[in-house]
Design a protein around this motif. Structure first.
Motif, PDB file in Angstrom:
ATOM      1  N   ASN A  66      29.141  89.885  47.374  1.00 56.25           N
ATOM      2  CA  ASN A  66      29.276  90.478  48.703  1.00 56.25           C
ATOM      3  C   ASN A  66      30.182  89.604  49.556  1.00 56.25           C
ATOM      4  O   ASN A  66      30.116  88.387  49.485  1.00 56.25           O
ATOM      5  CB  ASN A  66      27.915  90.565  49.401  1.00 56.25           C
ATOM      6  N   ASN A  67      31.022  90.238  50.351  1.00 54.85           N
ATOM      7  CA  ASN A  67      31.772  89.499  51.355  1.00 54.85           C
ATOM      8  C   ASN A  67      32.093  90.433  52.513  1.00 54.85           C
ATOM      9  O   ASN A  67      31.860  91.636  52.443  1.00 54.85           O
ATOM     10  CB  ASN A  67      33.028  88.837  50.774  1.00 54.85           C
ATOM     11  N   THR A  68      32.631  89.886  53.574  1.00 50.58           N
ATOM     12  CA  THR A  68      33.004  90.688  54.730  1.00 50.58           C
ATOM     13  C   THR A  68      34.488  91.006  54.648  1.00 50.58           C
ATOM     14  O   THR A  68      35.205  90.465  53.809  1.00 50.58           O
ATOM     15  CB  THR A  68      32.725  89.924  56.034  1.00 50.58           C
TER      16      THR A  68
END
Length: 120
Positions: A66-68
């Protein structure tokens, strides 16, 4: 066209799969599975070759992390599974090699499988 190759089939010890030709691949995805977990972990890695003889560790897999939107892609050399489950890594599409060999390193126990999804 996508080809799916099972390179590790329910192995229960540290194992290196036979080399698979990826010479004309546009995309390579490594899918890894750990089952029969009671403790320990399974570390999946790969080695690549440009000539089918000399192999080097591949360290630019794109992680399924997950990342932004402000973060860049997470690049890793290893996918470690510490419980029953499945996850995947994608080879950087800018890289091209002749062959790939997948390895699982077992710590304690487990049953390990891996597939290569190769898009041509």
């Amino acid at each position: 066209m996508v080809e799916v190759i099972k390179v590790l089939d329910g192995v229960t010890a540290t194992t290196t799969a036979q080399a698979v030709n990826i010479e004309d691949a546009k995309k390579v995805v490594l899918v890894c599975n750990r089952a029969a977990h009671s403790s320990g972990s399974s570390a999946f890695t790969a080695q690549v070759s440009v000539d089918g003889t000399n192999y080097m560790d591949y360290k630019k897999f794109i992680s399924n992390a997950n990342n932004t939107n402000s973060q860049t892609l997470t690049r890793v050399s290893t996918l470690t599974l510490s419980a029953n489950g499945t996850d995947f890594l994608t080879m950087d599409p800018d890289d091209g090699f002749k062959d790939i060999k997948v390895k699982v390193t077992e710590t304690t126990d487990g049953t390990h499988s891996a597939w290569l999804l190769i898009e041509y």
